[in-house]
Every structure is written in structure tokens, then in C-alpha cells.
Motif scaffolding. Sequence first.
Motif, PDB file in Angstrom:
ATOM      1  N   GLU A  82     -50.847   8.167   3.658  1.00  0.00           N
ATOM      2  CA  GLU A  82     -51.974   8.876   4.170  1.00  0.00           C
ATOM      3  C   GLU A  82     -51.694  10.186   4.485  1.00  0.00           C
ATOM      4  N   ALA A 107     -58.074   6.089   5.702  1.00  0.00           N
ATOM      5  CA  ALA A 107     -58.139   7.165   4.700  1.00  0.00           C
ATOM      6  C   ALA A 107     -59.206   6.856   3.866  1.00  0.00           C
ATOM      7  N   ALA A 134     -54.259  13.118   6.107  1.00  0.00           N
ATOM      8  CA  ALA A 134     -53.897  13.701   7.390  1.00  0.00           C
ATOM      9  C   ALA A 134     -53.842  15.057   7.293  1.00  0.00           C
ATOM     10  N   PRO A 149     -50.707  10.062  10.564  1.00  0.00           N
ATOM     11  CA  PRO A 149     -50.708   9.108   9.294  1.00  0.00           C
ATOM     12  C   PRO A 149     -49.713   7.782   9.569  1.00  0.00           C
TER      13      PRO A 149
END
Length: 418
Positions: A316, A365, A320, A311
Motif C-alpha cells: 500500500e 487501498a 499512501a 500503510p
Amino acid sequence: MHHDHRRLGRELDLFDTDPLIGAGLPYWLPDGAAVRHALEEYVREVERRAGYRHVYSPVLGKRELYEISGHWAHYSDDMFPPMELGGEQVVLRPSLCPHHAVIYRSRPHSHRDLPLRMAELGPMYRSELSGVLGGLTRVRAIQLNDAHIFCALDQVRKEAAGALELIRRAYEAMGIVPARYRLSLPGPGGKYVDAPELWQRSVALLREVLDDSGLPYESAEGEAAFYGPKIDVQVADRAGRESTLSTVQIDFHQPERFDLRYIGADGARHRPVMIHRSVVGSVERAVAHLLEQHGGAFPGWLAPVQLVVLPVSESERSVAEALAARCAERGLRAEVAGPDRGSLGARVREHRLVPYQAVVGAREAADGLVALRLRDGRRLAPLPADEALRRIEHLIGAHSTALWEEEPRPGSGAESRS
């Protein structure tokens, strides 16, 4: 560049040793255990598809078992000393073949049962001198990929050739090129079974198998097993040092010693021939060679971590972690390396041996994408996460040494070639 597996294995947290456990007795750390497990699962499955049935047998046997097999007379210097147990002597086994001979003998067999292919991934023990021990190549506790084929004389050539083909396929999957094939013959001295006629028959059969295969080979005196000749598949490390990894052996001796029989089509009792074969040899020596061959950059299916999710920022991380969880559900070995472990560039470098790096930034994402970086330096355009995982899973499931394949175009014919 020469890669020493002893140094590399410790640096990569694959295995280690401890004086309290003892010399020649390495232990496997989680990443090393993952490599070992992948190798063992692969060989079990290719054996199953080739018609082998797997068994388990004890690591101990009575001294009498090895007296019958001939190990006690010809091999006892390499065995651990007997242990007294209830007035009997028991020994840590130096090989699996006597147990398999006893398992064969435990049930009646007809010519319709043959060839009977019996396989086991089992431990055995050798009393190696401390001066020759090193890393994973010379150890005292060995996990051997072993098998014994009990067959009629007219089936020997086909079965031995089939074993050579399994070895060829395994080497292709592991990315290993054999240094040479060796026909290992008896030499002078008394360490061999004294049965000249049986030796002549088994040597002639192995020569025919090698000649039929078209493989170049060399003969070497003094390298046979005590009970018979063998085909040794030799591998070399980057310094040119050679060792034996895989073998195919023909044995008329132990079937006679254990009085093994089968009922032929004529209703009479006949003696089977015993073929000993190992596709990847000992797991320890195989992993040592793989480490030195690939410098820790294992083929994807063998890599301890197959995919690392990176990430870009903490924002994120949850995406992840969800991606890593989906990998686990699909049987892929994955982990997350977040921003707390350094800059993105530092994390890419830290995981340079991982086959696949999945970078997840804000755009990925939001759109359910991943940007894949391959270990060889290629960067792929962002892909839907499920498609990326499917294509990785396909290559790993096929035991391919390729990191990536473009999707074949419809009607291109590539589907039939893959």
C-alpha cells in the motif's frame, strides 16, 4: 504533569541551541519552523482582516533614534552596545515602535486616515544576562508580533478594546486560558518618563477599557513600560510560573517626542495617540507556552505534522504516498511512515502526537478509503479519502481546537451555529 518546553522542544526536534551560535540564540529545526510559520500566518491573517496594514523595518537604527524615543535614557541597560559605522553609532533595536513612529511621520495624515493600524512581525534584540536565559522564554533575538495604532483621542477606547478581542480570539484558537489580566502601572524610581498628567490620562483610559470589557483584572505597580501603562495578559505554566504573553499599551509620550501629527476636521494639526499591542507576543514565548500547555499535542492547525499515513504493508506504500501528496496540494502537512519503521502498533505509538493517523490497508487501498485514528484515541469508520481530507482541512482552516466534528444533518441548524 509539568511539561518543560526546553526538554520537550529538543525531544520533538523543534529547536535547539549551540555554544558556537551563543546563549539565548536558539535555532529552529524544520518541525519547529512549521509551528512558527503556522502561528505567524495565522496572526498576519487575523490582523489583515481587522484592518491592519503590514510593514517591514530594519533591525538597526541610529543611536539618535533611540535617544528621541526615550529608549536610550530609560532602557539602554537592556540594549546591545552601539556599533561604529562610518562615523555614526548604530544599534540593534530593542523594540519596533520607534521605527513605526518614523514610518507614520514619513507621510502626511488626515483625520480620515485614522485609526491607522500598522503591524509587523519583526525581529528585535535584548541584551539579556546569561543567568536568566532559558529555552524560548528568555532569549536575545526575539521575533515579535507587534503593531501600533495611531488614532485620535476619542478612538482610543474602541481600538484598545478591539485589540483585546483579537487576543481573546487568538487564545481560543491556540487552546490557551489566560491566568489573569493585569493593569501594569508605574512604580517608584526613575525608569519612567516624567509626565504625570500623561500617565494619569493613559491609566484612566486603560481602566475604562478593562471595565467595559467585563474582564477581571488586578493592578500591579512597577510593571509599566517606561513610556506608559499597559494591559498585560498573563499566562501560567503547569508549575504555576507566570509570564506576560500579550499586551495593550497607551502611549502619549512617543507621538510627542517624534512630533507626530494629523490634520483634523477643523483643518488644524493634532497629535495622535499611539496604541502598542501584541496579539501573541513574541513567537518564541508563545511556542514555549504552547509546548508546556499542550505537552507537544498542538491544536491541529499548529501541529508540525498534521496527518501521518500508515500503510499496513509495502503493497500500500504507493497509495499512501499519493495520499500524502494530495495532502500537500491541499496545504496539509503530511508524511508517510511505512512498514520499514516497525509494526503498525509501533508506528501508531511513535506518532501519538500527530492529530490524524490515516491507516491504509488492502481494502482501503482498493476502495479509495482511509481509516482515521484521532490523537485522542478515537477510531473512525473508513471514509473516502477525499471526504476525510476535506473535513480535516475544514477544521484546520477554521483554526479549531476540535479534532473531529460530525457532519451536520440537513436542516438541523448546525450549519448556522458553526
